[in-house]
Motif scaffolding. Structure first.
Motif, PDB file in Angstrom:
ATOM      1  N   TYR A  79       0.809  -1.223   0.000  1.00 43.56           N
ATOM      2  CA  TYR A  79       0.000   0.000   0.000  1.00 43.56           C
ATOM      3  C   TYR A  79       0.841   1.271   0.000  1.00 43.56           C
ATOM      4  N   GLY A  80       2.181   1.146   0.090  1.00 44.73           N
ATOM      5  CA  GLY A  80       3.017   2.338   0.087  1.00 44.73           C
ATOM      6  C   GLY A  80       2.957   3.040   1.432  1.00 44.73           C
ATOM      7  N   THR A  81       3.088   4.359   1.396  1.00 49.30           N
ATOM      8  CA  THR A  81       3.050   5.149   2.628  1.00 49.30           C
ATOM      9  C   THR A  81       1.612   5.251   3.132  1.00 49.30           C
ATOM     10  N   VAL A  82       1.415   4.852   4.386  1.00 51.85           N
ATOM     11  CA  VAL A  82       0.078   4.826   4.987  1.00 51.85           C
ATOM     12  C   VAL A  82       0.092   5.699   6.228  1.00 51.85           C
ATOM     13  N   THR A  83      -0.882   6.613   6.340  1.00 45.62           N
ATOM     14  CA  THR A  83      -1.018   7.487   7.503  1.00 45.62           C
ATOM     15  C   THR A  83      -2.163   6.974   8.356  1.00 45.62           C
ATOM     16  N   ILE A  84      -1.859   6.715   9.650  1.00 45.68           N
ATOM     17  CA  ILE A  84      -2.863   6.205  10.596  1.00 45.68           C
ATOM     18  C   ILE A  84      -3.061   7.252  11.677  1.00 45.68           C
ATOM     19  N   LYS A  94     -11.743   4.987  17.145  1.00 46.04           N
ATOM     20  CA  LYS A  94     -11.386   4.168  15.982  1.00 46.04           C
ATOM     21  C   LYS A  94     -10.411   4.929  15.086  1.00 46.04           C
ATOM     22  N   ALA A  95      -9.648   4.170  14.328  1.00 43.37           N
ATOM     23  CA  ALA A  95      -8.591   4.759  13.495  1.00 43.37           C
ATOM     24  C   ALA A  95      -9.164   5.306  12.200  1.00 43.37           C
ATOM     25  N   LYS A  96      -8.471   6.293  11.645  1.00 44.02           N
ATOM     26  CA  LYS A  96      -8.694   6.785  10.290  1.00 44.02           C
ATOM     27  C   LYS A  96      -7.411   6.564   9.500  1.00 44.02           C
ATOM     28  N   VAL A  97      -7.559   6.115   8.251  1.00 44.30           N
ATOM     29  CA  VAL A  97      -6.405   5.702   7.450  1.00 44.30           C
ATOM     30  C   VAL A  97      -6.434   6.442   6.129  1.00 44.30           C
ATOM     31  N   TRP A  98      -5.248   6.924   5.682  1.00 41.90           N
ATOM     32  CA  TRP A  98      -5.100   7.545   4.368  1.00 41.90           C
ATOM     33  C   TRP A  98      -3.982   6.825   3.616  1.00 41.90           C
ATOM     34  N   LEU A  99      -4.254   6.450   2.381  1.00 44.96           N
ATOM     35  CA  LEU A  99      -3.224   5.860   1.528  1.00 44.96           C
ATOM     36  C   LEU A  99      -2.642   6.926   0.618  1.00 44.96           C
ATOM     37  N   GLN A 104      -9.220   6.493   1.376  1.00 43.21           N
ATOM     38  CA  GLN A 104      -9.414   6.671   2.804  1.00 43.21           C
ATOM     39  C   GLN A 104     -10.207   5.505   3.366  1.00 43.21           C
ATOM     40  N   GLY A 105     -10.042   5.265   4.653  1.00 47.80           N
ATOM     41  CA  GLY A 105     -10.789   4.193   5.294  1.00 47.80           C
ATOM     42  C   GLY A 105     -10.707   4.312   6.800  1.00 47.80           C
ATOM     43  N   GLU A 106     -11.229   3.296   7.466  1.00 51.71           N
ATOM     44  CA  GLU A 106     -11.229   3.306   8.924  1.00 51.71           C
ATOM     45  C   GLU A 106     -10.638   2.005   9.440  1.00 51.71           C
ATOM     46  N   GLU A 107     -11.209   1.490  10.537  1.00 45.51           N
ATOM     47  CA  GLU A 107     -10.623   0.350  11.236  1.00 45.51           C
ATOM     48  C   GLU A 107     -10.512  -0.888  10.343  1.00 45.51           C
ATOM     49  N   ASP A 108     -11.548  -1.126   9.517  1.00 41.75           N
ATOM     50  CA  ASP A 108     -11.516  -2.323   8.674  1.00 41.75           C
ATOM     51  C   ASP A 108     -10.373  -2.253   7.653  1.00 41.75           C
ATOM     52  N   GLU A 111      -7.106  -2.996   9.532  1.00 39.42           N
ATOM     53  CA  GLU A 111      -6.949  -4.438   9.775  1.00 39.42           C
ATOM     54  C   GLU A 111      -6.523  -5.155   8.498  1.00 39.42           C
ATOM     55  N   LYS A 112      -7.065  -4.725   7.352  1.00 43.27           N
ATOM     56  CA  LYS A 112      -6.693  -5.331   6.075  1.00 43.27           C
ATOM     57  C   LYS A 112      -5.224  -5.062   5.747  1.00 43.27           C
ATOM     58  N   ILE A 113      -4.748  -3.849   6.048  1.00 42.43           N
ATOM     59  CA  ILE A 113      -3.354  -3.497   5.762  1.00 42.43           C
ATOM     60  C   ILE A 113      -2.407  -4.281   6.670  1.00 42.43           C
ATOM     61  N   LEU A 114      -2.734  -4.391   7.971  1.00 36.32           N
ATOM     62  CA  LEU A 114      -1.846  -5.036   8.933  1.00 36.32           C
ATOM     63  C   LEU A 114      -1.923  -6.553   8.890  1.00 36.32           C
ATOM     64  N   TYR A 115      -3.012  -7.110   8.338  1.00 33.63           N
ATOM     65  CA  TYR A 115      -3.219  -8.565   8.391  1.00 33.63           C
ATOM     66  C   TYR A 115      -2.010  -9.315   7.841  1.00 33.63           C
ATOM     67  N   PRO A 116      -1.536 -10.408   8.555  1.00 35.81           N
ATOM     68  CA  PRO A 116      -2.155 -11.077   9.715  1.00 35.81           C
ATOM     69  C   PRO A 116      -1.658 -10.562  11.063  1.00 35.81           C
ATOM     70  N   LEU A 117      -1.000  -9.414  11.084  1.00 35.66           N
ATOM     71  CA  LEU A 117      -0.489  -8.866  12.345  1.00 35.66           C
ATOM     72  C   LEU A 117      -1.654  -8.430  13.230  1.00 35.66           C
ATOM     73  N   ASN A 118      -1.622  -8.865  14.497  1.00 40.84           N
ATOM     74  CA  ASN A 118      -2.588  -8.406  15.482  1.00 40.84           C
ATOM     75  C   ASN A 118      -1.834  -8.036  16.763  1.00 40.84           C
ATOM     76  N   GLN A 119      -2.569  -7.574  17.764  1.00 38.88           N
ATOM     77  CA  GLN A 119      -1.918  -7.088  18.980  1.00 38.88           C
ATOM     78  C   GLN A 119      -1.192  -8.211  19.719  1.00 38.88           C
ATOM     79  N   GLN A 120      -1.781  -9.405  19.748  1.00 36.87           N
ATOM     80  CA  GLN A 120      -1.147 -10.515  20.440  1.00 36.87           C
ATOM     81  C   GLN A 120       0.162 -10.904  19.758  1.00 36.87           C
TER      82      GLN A 120
END
Length: 876
Positions: A79-84, A94-99, A104-108, A111-120
């Motif tokens: 996705y290149g440079t992503v602003t959270i 909840k987060a706001k995301v800009w590519l 633009q997007g939000e939490e979903d 999660e798609k950008i970070l997947y499969p990374l989670n907090q655990q």
């Protein structure tokens, strides 16, 4: 993925701070309480959400009411440079995301950008803290191996827990010998319902027979429909045969002809060359003979001088004779074909049709109308059945009312016989004994007769019941009549839509789908013929224009040759004669002496005879007696080739339509017979459909008491429940097996590589003081010694080696930076230096962020030329 910049608005001790990070290795130095852990918690909060407030644990909420949160800039390989951006008081935390492409997007989206990374996974794998490295100290020897595998193969422990949850889930649905599980109970209930349905169906003697009868009628309907379809397809084939009869007749004629060529292509070329040379010699002899007769030279005239002036043009025209003749022949053939006009509907001549692409499109067009017609027919049958029942109820009511007229005759006749009996009985008390007995006997007779003549009173309840039943039927008739009327309106509306579509396509209106198929086929054939005619007309126009241009080239000859009212072919013949005459004059003027002319004539005759002798065998083979027969022979061969081409065209286009040889009369007779069979088949199909619908309606009426119908419904619901539970059970069991296979595969495939990588990093950390990590009887060993024989720092290095080994296995797809918070407290100066070198090497594939208050580690970073920056509470 790596972190590029952190912009903190307010988080813990930080206010309006910006931190820039390198893409590889860096050390963030700061004294205690400098804000290192706060920076780590900020990164975690922006990525995965704000932590909940706890009594135990640090709270990073600002006390001054400023905006709790900030921004994080990450660089993602996809996705290149992503602003959270995330603020506690905005968007419910909840987060706001800009590519970088503006999306633009939000939490979903995050999660798609970070997947499969989670907090655990972020905490257990990509962050290193001292307490995590000390977990081995509290484990028993038996659990040491499992802990290392679970930590090394991140997710295997979660796989195990998920398998346990899935096993409990599917065993809670069904067990082979269970009784309380939902699927076990559902199967028992379904079997009980099936038994009750069997018993109920056996009680209804004629029900199964009626069902079998309806099934047989359905099969008869299917067979009749298939038979009708075959008849319609046969009719369509015959229609196509009739439309293509002219081509088929031509095909038969050509097929009966002997179209074998007498000469091969090479032999035709030889024959053509021979004839041209032979003709040239003939022409030369004619010139010589003419010159011999006209050697005096008196033939010179103005025509000859005109010929000399325009000789080049004349020879060019004569050289194009063959091409012009071919154009004339082609134009004539096209004119003949265009004159053969097929019968075309008048409407198509003005507005061409737009046929459907295929038969499926017509079926799709007729499908709603046919479905509505079938529904309307069923409603009409229901209406007739209800009317029959209404009429039967009305007849029964009329018969009952006729039998009991007292229901409507409220005026009752006096009971004269009972009055007479009473009067006789009263008079008996006042008369003497003999007469008294006579009166008593008369009273008894009148009473008996009165009793016999008295009608049984009408049962008004039965009458009311019949009236109520008639009212019910009347209501059903009214309801069904309304449904039929609405169905007719819907059918008419669909029919109008269908006709509108047909009119728009300029096709004939018809309720019969097959008739539209036939008309659509004719329209397709018409458009194909129209296209062919247009191409032929264009070719004809081009030929005529070319021929007109050729005729214009003869205009300069009009004063010298009789070309008036002659066609192009005749003009060419006249011009050819003129050229011959002028050439004779030229020849006569050139050779005046008779002896020379005779000698040349003799030489030409000799050459001609030699040429004839050379090709005599070819002429005999082709059965050509004289050279003058060659043009006719070649013309026949050319016609044979054209007929062969035409035969191939008809074989591909027309012959497949005619499996057997037939005649036009036979086709028309077969069409007439088929039309009668189709009409009879349609009537038979209609009767069979009506009979089947009657049987189905009777079945529905037999089920109208609700008992069997209710059992069917319950069985259907129970079957659906069984299927759903079975699906859930099978899915959970299959997923459990897949997870087991995955865990086994991971353990078997990745564990050797994990040990290899861990050994390599452990050797680097210990500066080769230890050589090998391995498992012995399920326990981890270092150089074949128990891990508990090691020092605390060496144990930390073992744990650190395994953590880095896991990350090394994932280095092709780095999910997150490696963040280390003082993970080397038990290291001496040599181990710290080795650790710094390992981080320098490891940062080639991962971004490494070390948070430390160790001044000694700062010196090692500087010695290795790695970036170091200090937290001082000000913007960097």
């Amino acid at each position: 993925m790596w972190i590029k910049k952190a912009e903190i608005t307010s988080f813990g001790k930080w206010r309006q701070q910006t931190f820039l990070f390198e893409a590889k290795n860096q050390l963030v130095y700061g004294l205690n309480e400098a804000g290192k852990s706060t920076l780590y918690q900020f990164i975690q909060a922006i990525l995965f959400g704000f932590p909940t407030k706890r009594k135990k644990g640090q709270d990073y909420t600002p006390n001054d009411g400023s905006g709790f949160g900030g921004r994080l800039l990450i660089v993602h390989p996809t996705y290149g440079t992503v602003t959270i951006e995330r603020y506690k008081a905005k968007n419910k935390g909840k987060a706001k995301v800009w590519l970088e492409d503006g999306q633009q997007g939000e939490e979903d989206l995050l999660e798609k950008i970070l997947y499969p990374l989670n907090q655990q996974l972020f905490r257990q794998v990509f962050t290193f803290q001292q307490e995590q490295l000390q977990q081995l100290d509290v484990l028993s020897e038996e659990n040491l191996h499992e802990a290392l595998i679970s930590l090394g193969l991140s997710g295997s422990n979660e796989l195990f827990e998920q398998r346990i949850r899935l096993k409990n889930y599917y065993e809670g649905i069904y067990r082979p010998r269970g009784r309380k599980q939902p699927l076990n109970q559902a199967l028992q209930n379904y079997q009980a319902l099936q038994q009750r349905i069997k018993e109920k169906e056996s009680q209804e003697a004629g029900f199964q027979q009626l069902v079998r009868q309806a099934d047989e009628e359905k099969r008869a309907v299917t067979q009749q429909a298939a038979k009708n379809r075959n008849l319609q397809e046969r009719q369509l084939t015959l229609e196509q045969q009739r439309m293509n009869w002219a081509g088929y007749a031509e095909f038969l004629d050509l097929q009966k002809m002997d179209l074998h060529l007498s000469a091969s292509e090479e032999e035709q070329g030889q024959l053509q060359t021979f004839y041209q040379e032979y003709q040239q010699l003939m022409k030369e002899q004619e010139k010589l003979h003419a010159a011999l007769q006209q050697h005096s030279g008196n033939q010179e005239s103005a025509r000859y001088y005109f010929y000399l002036e325009n000789e080049h043009k004349i020879q060019q025209l004569l050289a194009e004779k063959v091409a012009i003749t071919r154009m004339l022949d082609e134009e004539q053939r096209i004119a003949v074909k265009l004159a053969q006009v097929d019968e075309i509907p008048t409407s198509w001549q003005q507005h061409p049709p737009r046929p459907f692409a295929d038969e499926q499109a017509i079926q799709k067009l007729f499908a709603p109308f046919q479905a509505q017609q079938k529904k309307l027919e069923e409603q009409s049958i229901r209406l007739r059945l209800v009317k029959e029942q209404r009429d039967q109820a009305e007849a029964s009511l009329n018969a009952y009312e006729q039998k009991h007229p007292e229901l409507f005759n409220r005026k009752k006749n006096p009971p004269w016989l009972f009055i007479a009996a009473g009067a006789a009985l009263v008079g008996a008390f006042f008369v003497p004994a003999p007469l008294r007995y006579l009166l008593m006997a008369a009273a008894a007779v009148c009473g008996v007769i009165g009793m016999l003549k008295q009608n049984k009173p009408a049962n008004k309840d039965a009458w009311q019941e019949k009236l109520g039943q008639l009212d019910v039927y009347e209501g059903q008739v009214a309801e069904m009549t309304e449904k039929v009327a609405k169905g007719q309106q819907a059918s008419q509306r669909l029919f109008d839509q269908l006709q509108t579509e047909l009119r728009q396509r300029n096709l004939s209106s018809a309720e019969n789908e097959f008739a539209v198929v036939q008309d659509n086929q004719r329209a397709q054939n018409y458009l194909a013929q129209l296209k062919t005619r247009e191409e032929m007309q264009q070719r004809q126009s081009a030929l005529r224009q070319n021929l007109m241009q050729q005729e214009q080239r003869f205009e300069f000859l009009a004063e010298w040759l009789p070309l008036h009212e002659k066609n192009l072919s005749e003009k060419l013949a006249t011009l050819e004669e003129f050229a011959k005459e002028m050439e004779q004059i030229r020849f006569a003027q050139t050779y005046q002496e008779n002896t020379v002319l005779q000698q040349r004539i003799h030489e030409a005759q000799k050459q001609q005879q030699q040429l004839l002798d050379q090709h005599q065998s070819l002429l005999e083979k082709l059965r050509v007696a004289y050279p003058s027969e060659i043009p006719a022979f070649l013309q026949r061969e050319s016609e044979m080739i054209q007929k062969q081409v035409r035969l191939r065209e008809l074989t591909e286009s027309v012959a497949p339509l005619f499996e057997q040889e037939t005649t036009l009369a036979e086709i028309e007779d077969a069409l007439r017979i088929l039309q009668q069979e189709i009409q009879a088949g349609e009537m038979q199909l209609h009767q069979l459909q009506e009979q089947e619908q009657r049987s189905r309606l009777q079945i529905q009426q037999m089920q109208a008491d609700g008992t069997l119908d209710s059992l069917y419904q319950q069985a259907s619901q129970q079957r659906a429940l069984v299927e759903k539970l079975t699906t859930d059970y099978a899915a959970a069991k299959l997923e459990n097996q897949l997870l087991q296979d995955i865990a086994t595969e991971l353990s078997e495939q990745q564990l050797p590589e994990l040990l290899k990588q861990a050994t390599s990093y452990f050797q680097a950390l210990t500066n080769n003081a230890h050589s090998r990590l391995d498992f012995s009887e399920g326990l981890l060993t270092v150089d074949q010694l128990s891990i508990y024989n090691l020092s605390t720092g060496t144990k930390d290095q073992v744990m650190m080696a395994f953590r880095f080994a896991y990350l090394a296995l994932q280095q092709k797809h780095p999910l997150c930076p490696v963040i280390i918070d003082d993970g080397w407290l038990h290291y001496d100066h040599q181990r710290k230096y080795q650790f710094a070198k390992l981080l320098q090497q490891f940062s080639q594939n991962y971004q490494v962020i070390c948070l430390s208050s160790d001044q000694e580690m700062v010196s090692y970073y500087q010695e290795l030329h790695q970036p170091v920056w200090e937290l001082k509470g000000v913007q960097r």
